[in-house]
Design an enzyme around this catalytic site. Structure first.
Site, PDB file in Angstrom:
ATOM      1  CE  LYS A  43     -10.054  15.073  48.833  1.00  0.00           C
ATOM      2  NZ  LYS A  43      -9.930  13.747  48.249  1.00  0.00           N
ATOM      3  CD1 TRP A  66      -6.666  11.373  44.001  1.00  0.00           C
ATOM      4  CD2 TRP A  66      -6.569   9.666  45.441  1.00  0.00           C
ATOM      5  NE1 TRP A  66      -6.302  11.867  45.241  1.00  0.00           N
ATOM      6  CE2 TRP A  66      -6.229  10.848  46.134  1.00  0.00           C
ATOM      7  CE3 TRP A  66      -6.573   8.452  46.140  1.00  0.00           C
ATOM      8  CZ2 TRP A  66      -5.914  10.843  47.497  1.00  0.00           C
ATOM      9  CZ3 TRP A  66      -6.247   8.458  47.494  1.00  0.00           C
ATOM     10  CH2 TRP A  66      -5.934   9.643  48.151  1.00  0.00           C
ATOM     11  CG  ASP A  86     -12.779   8.678  43.363  1.00  0.00           C
ATOM     12  OD1 ASP A  86     -13.477   9.520  43.946  1.00  0.00           O
ATOM     13  OD2 ASP A  86     -11.627   8.353  43.734  1.00  0.00           O
TER      14      ASP A  86
HETATM   15  C1  LIG Z   1      -9.323  12.505  48.392  1.00  0.00           C
HETATM   16  C2  LIG Z   1      -9.560  11.501  47.348  1.00  0.00           C
HETATM   17  C3  LIG Z   1      -9.609  10.130  47.636  1.00  0.00           C
HETATM   18  C4  LIG Z   1      -9.338   9.576  49.028  1.00  0.00           C
HETATM   19  O1  LIG Z   1     -10.324   9.899  49.919  1.00  0.00           O
HETATM   20  P1  LIG Z   1     -10.269   9.316  51.414  1.00  0.00           P
HETATM   21  O2  LIG Z   1     -11.528   9.843  52.004  1.00  0.00           O
HETATM   22  O3  LIG Z   1      -9.036   9.841  52.060  1.00  0.00           O
HETATM   23  O4  LIG Z   1     -10.277   7.839  51.309  1.00  0.00           O
HETATM   24  C5  LIG Z   1      -9.873   9.258  46.605  1.00  0.00           C
HETATM   25  N1  LIG Z   1     -10.095   9.697  45.352  1.00  0.00           N
HETATM   26  C6  LIG Z   1     -10.053  11.004  45.036  1.00  0.00           C
HETATM   27  C7  LIG Z   1     -10.327  11.428  43.640  1.00  0.00           C
HETATM   28  C8  LIG Z   1      -9.783  11.946  46.023  1.00  0.00           C
HETATM   29  O5  LIG Z   1      -9.748  13.252  45.711  1.00  0.00           O
END
Ligand SMILES: *Cc1c(COP(=O)(O)O)cnc(C)c1O
Length: 361
Positions: free
Chosen positions: A196, A102, A172
């Site tokens: 999540k 990511w 993030d």
């Molecule tokens: C799931 C995830 C993303 C992507 O999220 P989207 O909502 O599909 O854009 C980005 N970074 C991390 C750490 C994730 O777990």
């Protein structure tokens, strides 16, 4: 119906109590006689929900007035682009710490907008550790430093927020937001897609320090992706994702009711330790992440072969354990155990894993 435990990485399971409440008021929300998804986002009922949810986020995180809470569109991926578009400034320089896939994707997206440096990357070693901060290469004139607090695919998590003072720190937290206590004052901005640990997909939580709202975005930045335009409109420059926002608002109340982030942290640590212990003592399973940085949320593991991994997925599904297949980039297996996963789910998985190892080892 057989009892199901859902270990999906995202969209992931939500707390049962939250789902039951949503079901009970599905057709008549808040005495309106309508579903929450059928009412105006500008009506007084929804505005109250919006205000309360922002306050709940503030309470849960112990957030100071220096920060604003936004509920935006486009998931974490949209943030990969909107962060550089809004915050690169004149210099157009930023730095990324890459400890998983990511973080790499965030870096690659940002590269389209400016001169993006890699402060540190563990890609050569297959993303199994986190480089010590003393090894990070941070230029003086960067607009911000970005990292991924929990790498959902690779199963790696920062144990604490790194101390960075040279530039605003951006993280993030898509897959570990609200899973433990966090000192937001160390950050310029944090973001998390909802699916999540917060609610259904379609919503992105952004917490931004007020001074970052003064930055001039790049000229072509769409209005709905400008923090400085969304903030005065309280995330309602256009129609927000009202139903996901409502679900998130129930999750925030649920977190508060559980006792807040201290309680979540303790429980999450306990659940992860249990599962790693089984993986470590059982010669059948392996996890190659540096023990200091093992994720408490996404536990990646393998059996001795690809064939057995596949068999594991099939048989676990029959046993009511869903979503254990590893990410398509990485293969293997992965158990995602966010806030909503009860300890009983971990126990059911451990019992299945023991039996699978016994009969296939
Ligand atoms: C799931 C995830 C993303 C992507 O999220 P989207 O909502 O599909 O854009 C980005 N970074 C991390 C750490 C994730 O777990």
């Amino acid at each position: 119906m057989q009892h199901i435990y859902n270990f999906s990485a995202g969209p992931a399971m939500l707390p049962k109590e939250v789902m039951e409440q949503a079901q009970s008021e599905f057709l008549n929300w808040n005495g309106t006689g309508c579903s929450v998804m059928e009412v105006s986002h500008r009506g007084k009922e929804f505005i109250q929900l919006a205000h309360e949810s922002v306050q709940d986020v503030r309470d849960i995180l112990n957030l100071s007035d220096q920060y604003d809470v936004l509920f935006l569109h486009g998931g974490a991926r949209a943030q990969f682009a909107t962060i550089p578009m809004n915050l690169l400034g004149k210099n157009k320089k930023a730095s990324y710490v890459i400890t998983g896939l990511w973080g790499k994707m965030a870096f690659e997206e940002a590269e389209r907008y400016g001169d993006i440096e890699i402060a540190a990357s563990t890609e050569a070693g297959g993303f199994t550790t986190i480089p010590h901060k003393s090894e990070w290469n941070i230029s003086k004139d960067i607009a911000y430093l970005h990292y991924t607090d929990n790498e959902t695919i690779n199963g790696i998590e920062f144990p604490n927020v790194p101390n960075v003072t040279k530039a605003p720190l951006i993280a993030d937290l898509s897959s570990n937001m609200f899973s433990r206590t966090i000192d937001v004052s160390k950050f310029g901005l944090i973001y998390a897609s909802a699916q999540k640990n917060i609610g259904p997909a379609g919503l992105t939580l952004v917490i931004i320090r007020k001074d970052l709202l003064n930055y001039e975005p790049m000229p072509l930045t769409p209005s709905i992706f400008q923090y400085r335009l969304q903030q005065p409109q309280e995330s309602m420059l256009n129609t927000p994702a009202t139903f996901p926002w409502y679900m998130a608002s129930l999750v925030f109340k649920w977190i508060k009711k559980q006792g807040g982030l201290e309680v979540m942290e303790k429980l999450n640590r306990h659940k992860a330790e249990k599962l790693y212990k089984l993986i470590d003592i059982n010669n059948f399973y392996t996890n190659s992440v540096d023990h200091r940085y093992r994720s408490r949320m996404n536990i990646v593991f393998r059996t001795p072969s690809k064939e057995l991994d596949e068999k594991f997925v099939k048989e676990s599904e029959k046993a009511g354990l869903m979503g254990l297949k590893g990410h398509r980039y990485l293969g293997g297996l992965r158990a995602s155990i966010y806030n909503a996963m009860p300890e009983a789910g971990i126990d059911a998985l451990i019992a299945f894993m023991k039996e699978f190892a016994r009969t296939h080892g």
